[in-house]
Design an enzyme around this catalytic site. Structure first.
Site, PDB file in Angstrom:
ATOM      1  N   GLY A  11       0.842  -1.205   0.000  1.00 56.77           N
ATOM      2  CA  GLY A  11       0.000   0.000   0.000  1.00 56.77           C
ATOM      3  C   GLY A  11       0.871   1.246   0.000  1.00 56.77           C
ATOM      4  NE  ARG A  72      -2.310  -4.324  -0.844  1.00 57.25           N
ATOM      5  CZ  ARG A  72      -1.762  -3.662   0.176  1.00 57.25           C
ATOM      6  NH1 ARG A  72      -0.641  -4.101   0.696  1.00 57.25           N
ATOM      7  NH2 ARG A  72      -2.346  -2.606   0.697  1.00 57.25           N
ATOM      8  CG  ASP A 103       3.795  -6.897   7.575  1.00 60.49           C
ATOM      9  OD1 ASP A 103       3.205  -6.358   6.618  1.00 60.49           O
ATOM     10  OD2 ASP A 103       3.206  -7.514   8.483  1.00 60.49           O
ATOM     11  CB  SER A 105       7.185  -4.676   0.847  1.00 64.99           C
ATOM     12  OG  SER A 105       5.893  -4.206   0.585  1.00 64.99           O
ATOM     13  CB  THR A 126       2.855   0.677   6.026  1.00 62.70           C
ATOM     14  OG1 THR A 126       1.497   0.413   6.445  1.00 62.70           O
ATOM     15  CG2 THR A 126       3.770   0.359   7.203  1.00 62.70           C
ATOM     16  CG  ASP A 128      -1.613  -0.422   7.976  1.00 65.63           C
ATOM     17  OD1 ASP A 128      -2.449   0.462   7.755  1.00 65.63           O
ATOM     18  OD2 ASP A 128      -1.527  -1.466   7.308  1.00 65.63           O
ATOM     19  CG  ASP A 130       1.423  -3.031  10.288  1.00 62.20           C
ATOM     20  OD1 ASP A 130       2.223  -2.325   9.636  1.00 62.20           O
ATOM     21  OD2 ASP A 130       0.664  -3.851   9.739  1.00 62.20           O
ATOM     22  NE  ARG A 155     -16.671  15.446  18.557  1.00 59.98           N
ATOM     23  CZ  ARG A 155     -16.842  14.483  19.477  1.00 59.98           C
ATOM     24  NH1 ARG A 155     -18.040  14.131  19.890  1.00 59.98           N
ATOM     25  NH2 ARG A 155     -15.794  13.859  19.963  1.00 59.98           N
ATOM     26  NE  ARG A 172      -2.603  -5.114   5.634  1.00 59.38           N
ATOM     27  CZ  ARG A 172      -3.023  -5.374   4.406  1.00 59.38           C
ATOM     28  NH1 ARG A 172      -3.798  -6.413   4.199  1.00 59.38           N
ATOM     29  NH2 ARG A 172      -2.668  -4.623   3.388  1.00 59.38           N
ATOM     30  CB  ALA A 187     -12.958   9.477  19.616  1.00 65.70           C
TER      31      ALA A 187
HETATM   32  O1  F6P Z   1      -1.476  -1.487   4.600  1.00 64.41           O
HETATM   33  C1  F6P Z   1      -2.045  -0.272   4.289  1.00 64.41           C
HETATM   34  C2  F6P Z   1      -3.523  -0.422   4.074  1.00 64.41           C
HETATM   35  O2  F6P Z   1      -4.050   0.843   3.711  1.00 64.41           O
HETATM   36  C3  F6P Z   1      -4.306  -1.013   5.238  1.00 64.41           C
HETATM   37  O3  F6P Z   1      -4.570  -0.082   6.245  1.00 64.41           O
HETATM   38  C4  F6P Z   1      -5.548  -1.528   4.536  1.00 64.41           C
HETATM   39  O4  F6P Z   1      -6.121  -2.594   5.252  1.00 64.41           O
HETATM   40  C5  F6P Z   1      -4.999  -1.999   3.217  1.00 64.41           C
HETATM   41  O5  F6P Z   1      -3.774  -1.304   3.003  1.00 64.41           O
HETATM   42  C6  F6P Z   1      -5.903  -1.771   2.034  1.00 64.41           C
HETATM   43  O6  F6P Z   1      -5.296  -2.305   0.919  1.00 64.41           O
HETATM   44  P1  F6P Z   1      -5.777  -2.078  -0.571  1.00 64.41           P
HETATM   45  O7  F6P Z   1      -5.466  -0.669  -0.952  1.00 64.41           O
HETATM   46  O8  F6P Z   1      -4.980  -3.063  -1.360  1.00 64.41           O
HETATM   47  O9  F6P Z   1      -7.258  -2.340  -0.594  1.00 64.41           O
END
Ligand code: F6P
Length: 324
Positions: A11, A72, A103, A105, A126, A128, A130, A155, A172, A187
């Site tokens: 992504g 991907r 991860d 990649s 990324t 995320d 993560d 809001r 993710r 929030a």
């Molecule tokens: O890993 C980045 C991300 O944006 C995630 O947050 C999400 O789940 C995923 O990629 C979405 O992937 P795609 O753009 O392939 O639908």
């Protein structure tokens, strides 16, 4: 080292262009030829290589997405796909690789670096966040700012109409984006994959917290164990028929846009360092950041060890959420 291959993969994330720019300029500074590989591993298999110059990376630091393209790649998961990629890398005489991605990649690049015996450096890119071995990945800060801006806007309308909004964010299987955007947007609640979501408890919490308020925002991480924001709203609604609910899924708006200062600076520093590491003969490491210092983690650890958001931060929300 005379030629370095670089690619963005998985992504896309705001700040990837800043990393590409830094790598290309640093290579040229050291007399190394930077070769861009288009669309990640797909371009490696298709022999889609382009030698990059100063001009190619001029005026790109401010743009989201990636000028190299990303993908991907299913074909790269196969032995035949990787063999073709190796043939192409050899033909082009590429002696080292820099991968900017997450991860998935890094896993692909790690396998490749062993099958071809080529030095490889990873730069975490990324939204995320993560990845083990860094406090922040390129794109994460920008995505957080995008989410916070969107929630501020939600809001306005939520409090005009006395509504409760479920706002679904990406990430993710990880709750970094959800937890930190919930804190920064004020929030009322947050649901993340790292903790168990109980629908009955959530309904009680919403009822208690909404007393005397004009709106409530519940941030839902897309990977939450109770489902997406829409599913969760459908489960909660019958338990609280007196409330007016809406759901917003922020989706890919979180991946685009101009990178923040933080992501541009992180990407630039990491890109320069990655080239220097290859020059020094380092291999199979990821460049991360901790307390504003660049640090190295073996790629194997970055892939295999889990990164978790700081769950103590949930207490921040709890403290702010005692009802009126
Ligand atoms: O890993 C980045 C991300 O944006 C995630 O947050 C999400 O789940 C995923 O990629 C979405 O992937 P795609 O753009 O392939 O639908």
């Amino acid at each position: 080292m005379k030629k370095i291959g670089l690619f963005t993969s998985g992504g896309d994330a705001p700040g990837m262009n800043a990393a590409v720019r830094a790598i290309v300029k640093t290579c040229i500074h050291y007399g190394i030829k930077p070769v861009g590989i288009k669309d990640g591993f797909e371009g490696m298999i298709n022999e889609d290589f382009v030698e990059l110059s100063y001009d190619d990376v001029d005026n790109i630091i401010q743009y989201g997405g990636t000028i190299l393209g990303s993908a991907r790649s299913e074909r790269f998961r196969t032995k035949e796909g990787r063999e073709q990629a190796i043939i192409n890398l050899n033909k082009k005489e590429i002696e080292g690789l820099i991968v900017i991605g997450g991860d998935g990649s890094f896993t692909g690049a790690h396998i490749l670096s062993q099958e071809k015996d080529i030095p490889m450096i990873g730069i975490p890119g990324t939204i995320d966040n993560d990845l083990f071995g860094t406090e922040s990945t390129i794109g994460y800060d920008t995505a957080l700012n995008t989410i916070v801006r969107a929630v501020d806007q939600i809001r306005d309308t939520a409090s005009s109409h006395h509504r409760i909004f479920f706002v679904e964010v990406m990430g993710r299987n990880s709750g970094f984006l959800a937890l930190n955007s919930a804190i920064a947007s004020g929030a009322e609640s947050v649901l993340i994959p790292e903790t168990v979501t109980n629908i009955e408890e959530l309904a009680i919490q919403i009822k208690t917290q909404n007393k005397g308020k004009r709106s409530s925002i519940i941030i839902v991480a897309e990977g939450d164990d109770a489902g997406g924001a829409m599913d969760i709203m459908r489960k909660v609604k019958p338990l609280l028929p007196e409330f007016d609910f809406r759901t917003t899924i922020l989706g890919h708006t979180q991946r685009g846009g101009a990178p923040s200062y933080y992501d541009r600076a992180l990407a630039t520093r990491s890109g320069i360092y990655a080239v220097e590491l290859l020059k020094e003969g380092k291999r199979d490491v990821m460049v991360g950041i901790k307390a504003d210092e660049l640090i190295l983690t073996p790629i194997k650890d970055a892939i295999e060890k889990d990164a978790h958001p700081n769950l103590r931060k949930e207490e921040i929300l709890e403290k702010l959420l005692t009802s009126k």
